[in-house]
Design an enzyme around this catalytic site. Structure first.
Site, PDB file in Angstrom:
ATOM      1  N   ALA A  47       0.831  -1.198   0.000  1.00  0.00           N
ATOM      2  CA  ALA A  47       0.000   0.000   0.000  1.00  0.00           C
ATOM      3  C   ALA A  47       0.868   1.252   0.000  1.00  0.00           C
ATOM      4  O   ALA A  47       0.370   2.354  -0.050  1.00  0.00           O
ATOM      5  CB  ALA A  47      -0.914  -0.002   1.223  1.00  0.00           C
ATOM      6  N   HIS A  48       2.152   1.070   0.093  1.00  0.00           N
ATOM      7  CA  HIS A  48       3.087   2.191   0.132  1.00  0.00           C
ATOM      8  C   HIS A  48       3.824   2.242  -1.200  1.00  0.00           C
ATOM      9  O   HIS A  48       4.687   1.422  -1.469  1.00  0.00           O
ATOM     10  CB  HIS A  48       4.095   2.020   1.275  1.00  0.00           C
ATOM     11  CG  HIS A  48       3.461   1.838   2.604  1.00  0.00           C
ATOM     12  ND1 HIS A  48       2.880   2.872   3.292  1.00  0.00           N
ATOM     13  CD2 HIS A  48       3.297   0.744   3.377  1.00  0.00           C
ATOM     14  CE1 HIS A  48       2.399   2.427   4.437  1.00  0.00           C
ATOM     15  NE2 HIS A  48       2.626   1.139   4.505  1.00  0.00           N
ATOM     16  N   GLN A  49       3.478   3.184  -2.035  1.00  0.00           N
ATOM     17  CA  GLN A  49       4.135   3.318  -3.329  1.00  0.00           C
ATOM     18  C   GLN A  49       5.503   3.946  -3.116  1.00  0.00           C
ATOM     19  O   GLN A  49       5.611   5.035  -2.575  1.00  0.00           O
ATOM     20  CB  GLN A  49       3.290   4.155  -4.274  1.00  0.00           C
ATOM     21  CG  GLN A  49       1.892   3.620  -4.472  1.00  0.00           C
ATOM     22  CD  GLN A  49       1.874   2.162  -4.898  1.00  0.00           C
ATOM     23  OE1 GLN A  49       2.571   1.769  -5.827  1.00  0.00           O
ATOM     24  NE2 GLN A  49       1.088   1.349  -4.226  1.00  0.00           N
TER      25      GLN A  49
END
Length: 129
Positions: A47-49
């Site tokens: 969920a962390h680009q």
């Protein structure tokens, strides 16, 4: 990426990373396959680009300088996980705090220098009037 995308769309048939040539990685991957875990069989995502605007020591190595400033546009800074070289695989909160602190300190020093230069330039302009 490899191949010409046999489906006519021009995309890659296969995506390869530096890990794909690492013997230890290949051994680990064979072990994973041998216990029955199928490709895309586990819901794993980030969920962390991260790593989309990589920090590098040159234009060829990254999109931003080690100070967070873009190589292409002066005084445009990137201060989030996109400056990471690759996704970290873990929650990036603490690392991001350190990276953003370093970039913000550079911005603060650069801004102070610009402000001082502007004041000095302003005084010399007033003295000429």
């Amino acid at each position: 990426a490899r191949g010409g995308g046999g489906g006519g769309g021009g995309g890659a048939d296969e995506i390869a990373s530096s890990n794909s040539i690492n013997p230890a990685y290949k051994k680990w991957l064979e072990k994973v396959k041998s216990i029955g875990i199928k490709e895309n069989g586990v819901g794993l995502f980030s969920a962390h680009q991260m790593g989309t605007c990589k920090m590098g020591v040159s234009r060829d190595a990254g999109a931003v300088r080690p100070t967070g400033e873009t190589w292409e546009i002066d005084n445009l800074f990137v201060c989030d996980t996109s400056v990471f070289p690759t996704p970290s695989g873990v929650n990036p909160m603490v690392t991001l705090a350190g990276v953003s602190y370093g970039i913000s300190q550079h911005i603060k020093r650069a801004t102070a220098k610009m402000t001082t230069s502007s004041r000095i330039a302003g005084r010399s302009m007033k003295s000429k009037l």
